[in-house]
Design a protein around this motif. Structure first.
Motif, PDB file in Angstrom:
ATOM      1  N   UNK A  61      52.052 -22.737 -63.185  1.00 52.96           N
ATOM      2  CA  UNK A  61      51.936 -21.480 -63.936  1.00 52.96           C
ATOM      3  C   UNK A  61      51.339 -20.392 -63.046  1.00 52.96           C
ATOM      4  N   UNK A  62      50.290 -20.759 -62.321  1.00 52.41           N
ATOM      5  CA  UNK A  62      49.617 -19.798 -61.453  1.00 52.41           C
ATOM      6  C   UNK A  62      50.550 -19.344 -60.330  1.00 52.41           C
ATOM      7  N   UNK A  63      51.280 -20.279 -59.746  1.00 47.96           N
ATOM      8  CA  UNK A  63      52.221 -19.922 -58.688  1.00 47.96           C
ATOM      9  C   UNK A  63      53.303 -18.980 -59.206  1.00 47.96           C
ATOM     10  N   UNK A  64      53.617 -19.098 -60.485  1.00 54.01           N
ATOM     11  CA  UNK A  64      54.625 -18.224 -61.087  1.00 54.01           C
ATOM     12  C   UNK A  64      54.061 -16.842 -61.396  1.00 54.01           C
ATOM     13  N   UNK A  65      52.761 -16.642 -61.166  1.00 57.30           N
ATOM     14  CA  UNK A  65      52.170 -15.326 -61.331  1.00 57.30           C
ATOM     15  C   UNK A  65      51.188 -15.181 -62.478  1.00 57.30           C
ATOM     16  N   UNK A  66      50.950 -16.240 -63.248  1.00 59.15           N
ATOM     17  CA  UNK A  66      50.043 -16.154 -64.394  1.00 59.15           C
ATOM     18  C   UNK A  66      48.610 -16.497 -64.011  1.00 59.15           C
ATOM     19  N   UNK A  67      47.659 -15.824 -64.650  1.00 56.82           N
ATOM     20  CA  UNK A  67      46.265 -16.242 -64.568  1.00 56.82           C
ATOM     21  C   UNK A  67      46.059 -17.342 -65.595  1.00 56.82           C
ATOM     22  N   UNK A  68      45.336 -18.388 -65.215  1.00 55.15           N
ATOM     23  CA  UNK A  68      45.063 -19.513 -66.112  1.00 55.15           C
ATOM     24  C   UNK A  68      43.551 -19.622 -66.256  1.00 55.15           C
ATOM     25  N   UNK A  69      43.058 -19.584 -67.477  1.00 54.91           N
ATOM     26  CA  UNK A  69      41.623 -19.665 -67.737  1.00 54.91           C
ATOM     27  C   UNK A  69      41.303 -21.047 -68.280  1.00 54.91           C
ATOM     28  N   UNK A  70      40.261 -21.671 -67.727  1.00 51.81           N
ATOM     29  CA  UNK A  70      39.788 -22.981 -68.187  1.00 51.81           C
ATOM     30  C   UNK A  70      38.525 -22.735 -69.006  1.00 51.81           C
ATOM     31  N   UNK A  71      38.481 -23.349 -70.184  1.00 50.46           N
ATOM     32  CA  UNK A  71      37.309 -23.181 -71.048  1.00 50.46           C
ATOM     33  C   UNK A  71      36.601 -24.513 -71.250  1.00 50.46           C
ATOM     34  N   UNK A  72      35.310 -24.418 -71.483  1.00 48.57           N
ATOM     35  CA  UNK A  72      34.507 -25.584 -71.839  1.00 48.57           C
ATOM     36  C   UNK A  72      33.792 -25.243 -73.132  1.00 48.57           C
ATOM     37  N   UNK A  73      34.148 -25.985 -74.175  1.00 49.86           N
ATOM     38  CA  UNK A  73      33.620 -25.717 -75.512  1.00 49.86           C
ATOM     39  C   UNK A  73      33.845 -24.265 -75.945  1.00 49.86           C
ATOM     40  N   UNK A  74      35.036 -23.772 -75.596  1.00 53.31           N
ATOM     41  CA  UNK A  74      35.414 -22.428 -76.009  1.00 53.31           C
ATOM     42  C   UNK A  74      34.939 -21.301 -75.122  1.00 53.31           C
ATOM     43  N   UNK A  75      34.127 -21.614 -74.104  1.00 49.96           N
ATOM     44  CA  UNK A  75      33.601 -20.595 -73.208  1.00 49.96           C
ATOM     45  C   UNK A  75      34.356 -20.638 -71.881  1.00 49.96           C
ATOM     46  N   UNK A  76      34.913 -19.525 -71.430  1.00 52.49           N
ATOM     47  CA  UNK A  76      35.602 -19.510 -70.136  1.00 52.49           C
ATOM     48  C   UNK A  76      34.646 -19.892 -69.003  1.00 52.49           C
ATOM     49  N   UNK A  77      35.078 -20.838 -68.171  1.00 55.26           N
ATOM     50  CA  UNK A  77      34.227 -21.284 -67.060  1.00 55.26           C
ATOM     51  C   UNK A  77      34.925 -21.196 -65.704  1.00 55.26           C
ATOM     52  N   UNK A  78      36.250 -21.103 -65.702  1.00 59.36           N
ATOM     53  CA  UNK A  78      36.971 -21.050 -64.423  1.00 59.36           C
ATOM     54  C   UNK A  78      38.312 -20.366 -64.635  1.00 59.36           C
ATOM     55  N   UNK A  79      38.869 -19.894 -63.514  1.00 57.19           N
ATOM     56  CA  UNK A  79      40.169 -19.244 -63.589  1.00 57.19           C
ATOM     57  C   UNK A  79      40.993 -19.674 -62.387  1.00 57.19           C
ATOM     58  N   UNK A  80      42.243 -19.989 -62.621  1.00 54.25           N
ATOM     59  CA  UNK A  80      43.190 -20.276 -61.549  1.00 54.25           C
ATOM     60  C   UNK A  80      44.087 -19.052 -61.456  1.00 54.25           C
ATOM     61  N   UNK A  81      44.110 -18.436 -60.275  1.00 58.79           N
ATOM     62  CA  UNK A  81      44.896 -17.223 -60.097  1.00 58.79           C
ATOM     63  C   UNK A  81      45.823 -17.393 -58.897  1.00 58.79           C
TER      64      UNK A  81
END
Length: 85
Positions: A19-39
Motif C-alpha cells: 500500500x505504501x509503495x503504491x503511494x498511500x500513508x499507512x497509520x498503525x494504531x495501538x488501542x486506537x492511538x496512532x503510534x507509527x506511520x509507514x510512508x
C-alpha cells in the motif's frame, strides 16, 4: 491514508508495505492511538546510493586485523560451500 491496529499490521505487513509503495500513508494504531506511520519514500537513486556506499567504505576502512584479500575470502567460501547444499 489507511489505519490498522498492531495485530492487523503484524499479520499483514507485506500488504501494508505494498500500500505504501503504491503511494498511500499507512497509520498503525495501538488501542486506537496512532503510534507509527509507514510512508512511501519515493524512488531510490541506485547510482547515488552506490556512490555514497563506496565513499563511506573508503572513509571507514576495516581495521587491519579484520581486512582480508579477495582470494582469501573466495577460498573460505569454497571451503564452506558444501555446507550450504
Amino acid at each position: 491514508m489507511s489505519t490498522h491496529n498492531v495485530l492487523e499490521a503484524r499479520n499483514g505487513l507485506s500488504r501494508l508495505i505494498a500500500e505504501s509503495q503504491a503511494g498511500s500513508d499507512v497509520v498503525i494504531t495501538k488501542r486506537g492511538t496512532p503510534v507509527a506511520r509507514i510512508v512511501p519514500i519515493g524512488p531510490v537513486d541506485v547510482v547515488r546510493s552506490g556512490r555514497l556506499l563506496v565513499e563511506w567504505i573508503q572513509e571507514n576502512p576495516l581495521p587491519e586485523r579484520l581486512a582480508r584479500v579477495a582470494t582469501d575470502l573466495d577460498a573460505q567460501i569454497d571451503e564452506n560451500r558444501d555446507a550450504w547444499e
